[in-house]
Design an enzyme around this catalytic site. Structure first.
Site, PDB file in Angstrom:
ATOM      1  CD  GLU A  35      -4.822   2.515 -26.348  1.00 16.75           C
ATOM      2  OE1 GLU A  35      -4.783   1.327 -26.702  1.00 16.75           O
ATOM      3  OE2 GLU A  35      -4.132   2.982 -25.415  1.00 16.75           O
ATOM      4  CB  CYS A  52      -0.966   1.702 -22.929  1.00 10.37           C
ATOM      5  SG  CYS A  52      -0.529  -0.018 -22.647  1.00 10.37           S
ATOM      6  CG  ASN A  98      -5.067  -1.252 -20.199  1.00 15.88           C
ATOM      7  OD1 ASN A  98      -5.791  -2.047 -20.776  1.00 15.88           O
ATOM      8  ND2 ASN A  98      -3.863  -0.914 -20.676  1.00 15.88           N
ATOM      9  CD  GLU A  99      -2.392  -4.905 -21.806  1.00 10.24           C
ATOM     10  OE1 GLU A  99      -1.248  -4.413 -21.828  1.00 10.24           O
ATOM     11  OE2 GLU A  99      -2.906  -5.451 -22.792  1.00 10.24           O
TER      12      GLU A  99
END
Ligand code: AHR
Length: 657
Positions: free
Chosen positions: A39, A249, A379-380
């Protein structure tokens, strides 16, 4: 078994009760268990893995890249640049937007030279904390120039050292009245860890500049627009089976306008969209989807791109401060386009050259498909009704058009709680093939949670542990992760993939810690956690065997079966090697009794890898090898006892006969 192994401890070799390998059942496990997650956080991409040495090359930095905490008066279109008039020339510079090189790249610099003085006037770039240059190495310079009044313009390009000494120099002259790319090669005369790049205009008149770029010619695998070779090699040395990218994120962004859109990141670099990163800096997208896929191929890793599930981060707008839900949702009337964007990604990766998107891949230099097998969606994310609705639309559309693609869903940011439970409910309802679990926990959690997957339903979704890390870079934390990883091998029928996170961090720009690899412009520090990942990845298998190792406390003459000691045994069917992993998370020596008598076709020759030291030991830039694996070749009997050093990971790789 217990009695037999106590006898073994006393040095008596047992063979009478040995079972042939056909008699024990090796459980098929994921051959792709250990991979990496990249990331762009901690300056991992620009200023990190991406080979570009010029910072803010396209004058696209904007004060709005920063949030309130990171507000920085020095973050703007001219960040990392300096205006220079060293020979007493004079003129003006301005950042303009009227006639850019490309609409996706709106800002450019105009130099209005009124008097060239002795040396011309121009600009100097300081790179990312300086430009590291090696004597004798070649550097590829490029720039887009657009004369606005007068032509030709003579332009001088120089690399200068800390003390202003000349390291390399070249000249070019404009020969077009429009935007045009000019290239040159600079060869450095000296090594310098903090050089600067100078561009001087040597005639009066107005000229526009953009995309001022400098790459080492020796990028990883000498790719154009390539990666920093030593960092990329450090990742390649992990032999990851897959790479998850580009986040994290970064994927869902902190607002709909900030979502990562893969189409912005392909094509000529000067046409890509520079975006504010949710991590509060600017992403050039120079390291974009083509480069990610190319890197995967270059190191033999499967690509695992993640796209947003049409919702932004639940913390968008700083809502994490008051606990409210800040998730923004792509409006329904835009969903068809958004879903098409995901389908186009599959076509771009796998479609024939004759397809619309396959042609773009071919144009970029890769006519053959990239063989994409997996796509992460979300994602999450907070599992809200809106999330469920958007996820379902994407999931069903991809499944219908591309049943060959395995979709990886998401079950929230932690190993338990509301989103974990609701995420799993959705996974069960929709039959999502794989879900992504995340855990950032302290070392004792990893030691205590080795049974986590033993009870997972084998007929439900498989698991990808997309992000996990024990909360420090000490050896103890790495060893706790190793203990946990033995349980992932044991449960390799459920856990398909796992990746430590975050992967990279630039010193001085670290926003999240711990990380697996730290770097500055010239050096790399591999943590003990890196070596654990590497040892597991290099010594993976595709069959798992139970009851090969028992642990004993020699003093107490008793068996130990708590989670402070861990082991796994796998066989790699490609090489025929049997691999035993032994982990001691305690401060005491214990004995491992190993019974290899059940295996067919193995020799006495083994390679032993050990990672050990004091629990608090770490690697630093001053002592980067303080903790590193030791390798030895040894002979192993069919049954043997091995004394496990405190705080250690030991791996025996027993060679095929
Ligand atoms: O790995 C750092 C961050 O941790 C990732 O972006 C996010 O998915 C998680 O919260």
């Amino acid at each position: 078994m217990k009695t037999n192994l106590i006898i073994l401890m006393l040095g008596i070799t047992l063979s009478a009760n040995a079972q042939s390998e056909k008699g024990i059942h090796g459980k098929k496990i994921s051959p792709d268990l250990v991979g990496i997650f990249f990331e762009d956080i901690n300056y991992s991409a620009d200023g990190g893995l991406y080979g570009e040495l010029v910072q803010n090359r396209s004058f696209e930095y904007s004060p709005s890249d920063r949030d309130n905490w990171h507000k920085n008066a020095n973050w703007h279109s001219f960040t990392a640049w300096e205006y220079i008039t060293e020979g007493f020339g004079y003129g003006n510079i301005s950042i303009e937007t009227q006639a850019p090189l490309h609409k996706s790249n709106p800002h450019y610099l105009v130099i209005d030279v009124q008097d060239t003085g002795k040396n011309g006037i121009g600009i100097k770039n300081s790179g990312y904390d300086g430009i590291p240059i090696k004597a004798g190495e070649r550097y590829d310079f490029s720039i887009f120039l657009h004369p606005l009044s007068g032509n030709p313009f003579p332009v001088q390009v120089k690399l200068i050292g800390k003390k202003g000494q000349l390291l390399s120099e070249t000249d070019l002259t404009t020969d077009s009245n429009d935007w045009k790319k000019y290239t040159a090669t600079l060869t450095a005369s000296q090594t310098e860890d903090s050089a600067k790049l100078v561009v001087l205009v040597k005639a009066t008149g107005k000229i526009a500049l953009d995309m001022v770029s400098l790459f080492p010619s020796a990028t990883f695998k000498n790719r154009q627009n390539g990666l920093r070779a030593d960092l990329a090699q450090t990742l390649a040395d992990l032999k990851p089976k897959f790479i998850r990218f580009p986040g994290g994120c970064v994927v869902h962004g902190d607002g709909l306008a900030n979502m990562y859109r893969w189409k912005y990141t392909i094509g000529p670099v000067e046409q890509r969209v520079t975006q504010r990163s949710l991590w509060n800096y600017s992403q050039s997208a120079g390291l974009g989807y083509f480069e990610y896929f190319q890197f995967c191929e270059d190191i033999g890793a499967k690509p695992l791109p993640v796209v947003a599930a049409a919702v932004s981060c639940q913390n968008s707008g700083g809502t994490w401060r008051n606990g409210s839900n800040g998730q923004k949702v792509i409006p329904q009337n835009e969903m068809a386009d958004y879903i098409q964007e995901i389908l186009d990604l599959i076509e771009w990766a796998n479609g024939p050259e004759t397809s619309v998107w396959g042609a773009k891949r071919a144009e970029a230099g890769h006519p053959k498909p990239f063989n994409l097998e997996y796509i992460g969606v979300g994602n999450e994310d907070k599992i809200t009704p809106e999330f469920e609705n958007r996820f379902k639309q994407i999931f069903e559309a991809v499944k219908a058009k591309h049943p060959e693609i395995t979709i990886v869903g998401t079950v929230g940011p932690s190993p338990k709680g509301e989103d974990y439970e609701n995420g799993w409910k959705l996974a069960n309802k929709l039959n999502i093939p794989v879900v992504d679990e995340h855990f950032y926990e302290k070392a004792p959690w990893f030691i205590a949670n080795q049974k986590r997957y033993d009870s997972y339903d084998r007929s439900a979704s498989k698991v990808y542990i997309g992000e996990y890390a024990s909360k420090s870079n000490s050896l103890f934390d790495a060893i706790a992760e190793a203990a946990f990883m033995t349980s992932l091998e044991r449960n390799g029928d459920v856990v398909k993939f796992a990746s430590y996170a975050p992967l990279l961090a630039k010193v001085g720009y670290t926003q999240w810690s711990p990380d697996m690899i730290y770097f500055n412009n010239t050096h790399i520090c591999r943590t003990p956690n890196y070596y654990v990942q590497q040892l597991f990845s290099l010594n993976n298998g595709d069959f798992y065997y139970d009851n090969i190792v028992l642990f004993y406390d020699k003093e107490k003459k008793s068996q130990v079966s708590d989670s402070t000691l861990a082991s796994s045994c796998v066989r790699d069917s490609k090489t025929g090697d049997v691999i035993i992993k032994l982990v001691n998370t305690t401060a005491k020596v214990y004995t491992a009794a190993i019974d290899l008598s059940k295996f067919n076709g193995i020799s006495k020759n083994a390679v032993k890898y050990t990672l050990t030291g004091s629990p608090r030991d770490r690697n630093t830039f001053d002592e980067p090898d303080n903790i590193h694996p030791e390798t030895a070749t040894i002979k192993l009997n069919q049954t043997s006892n091995y004394e496990l050093a405190p705080c250690s990971l030991t791996i025996f790789r027993i060679k095929k006969r």
